[in-house]
Design a protein around this motif. Sequence first.
Motif, short mmCIF file in Angstrom:
data_model
loop_
_atom_site.label_atom_id
_atom_site.label_comp_id
_atom_site.label_asym_id
_atom_site.label_seq_id
_atom_site.Cartn_x
_atom_site.Cartn_y
_atom_site.Cartn_z
N LEU A 287 7.00 -25.85 31.81
CA LEU A 287 7.65 -24.76 31.09
C LEU A 287 7.25 -24.69 29.63
N PHE A 288 6.87 -25.82 29.03
CA PHE A 288 6.56 -25.85 27.60
C PHE A 288 5.41 -24.92 27.20
N PRO A 289 4.26 -24.94 27.89
CA PRO A 289 3.17 -24.03 27.50
C PRO A 289 3.57 -22.56 27.63
N LEU A 290 4.34 -22.21 28.64
CA LEU A 290 4.79 -20.83 28.81
C LEU A 290 5.72 -20.42 27.68
N ALA A 291 6.66 -21.29 27.32
CA ALA A 291 7.60 -20.99 26.24
C ALA A 291 6.86 -20.87 24.90
N THR A 292 5.90 -21.73 24.67
CA THR A 292 5.12 -21.68 23.43
C THR A 292 4.32 -20.39 23.35
N THR A 293 3.66 -20.03 24.42
CA THR A 293 2.88 -18.79 24.46
C THR A 293 3.78 -17.58 24.27
N LEU A 294 4.90 -17.54 24.96
CA LEU A 294 5.83 -16.42 24.83
C LEU A 294 6.37 -16.34 23.40
N GLY A 295 6.70 -17.47 22.83
CA GLY A 295 7.20 -17.50 21.45
C GLY A 295 6.16 -16.97 20.47
N MET A 296 4.90 -17.34 20.65
CA MET A 296 3.85 -16.84 19.76
C MET A 296 3.64 -15.35 19.93
N VAL A 297 3.70 -14.86 21.15
CA VAL A 297 3.54 -13.42 21.40
C VAL A 297 4.67 -12.64 20.75
#
Length: 103
Positions: free
Chosen positions: A2-12
């Motif tokens: 879940l961490f990479p998805l949350a990081t990517t979503l947060g950056m977007v």
Amino acid sequence: GLFPLATTLGMVVFVVVMLTWHHVQVLIGRAPKVFLDKVCIHQTDLERKEAGIKAIGAILLNCQQVLVAWDETYFQRLWCAYEISAFKFAHASGIIKVLPVEL
């Protein structure tokens, strides 16, 4: 995970907000408005310059404060004195901030 998805979503989300926040402020009526006479009033075409100077009163009516970028030549330009007097006429208790600049 879940961490990479949350990081990517947060950056977007961050990039989208940074690129569109000024549009959101305009839509809700909270965007700051800036009138720079040197930029907004034509400096070489005399007809356009006259029209811009004549519109200063209406523009300043919608201002909450004036920032004067003051140098020793400021009051040598008649429209600068007119701007100050038009603003104070429209807003007797309006704020005028003076920022000295060096040429």
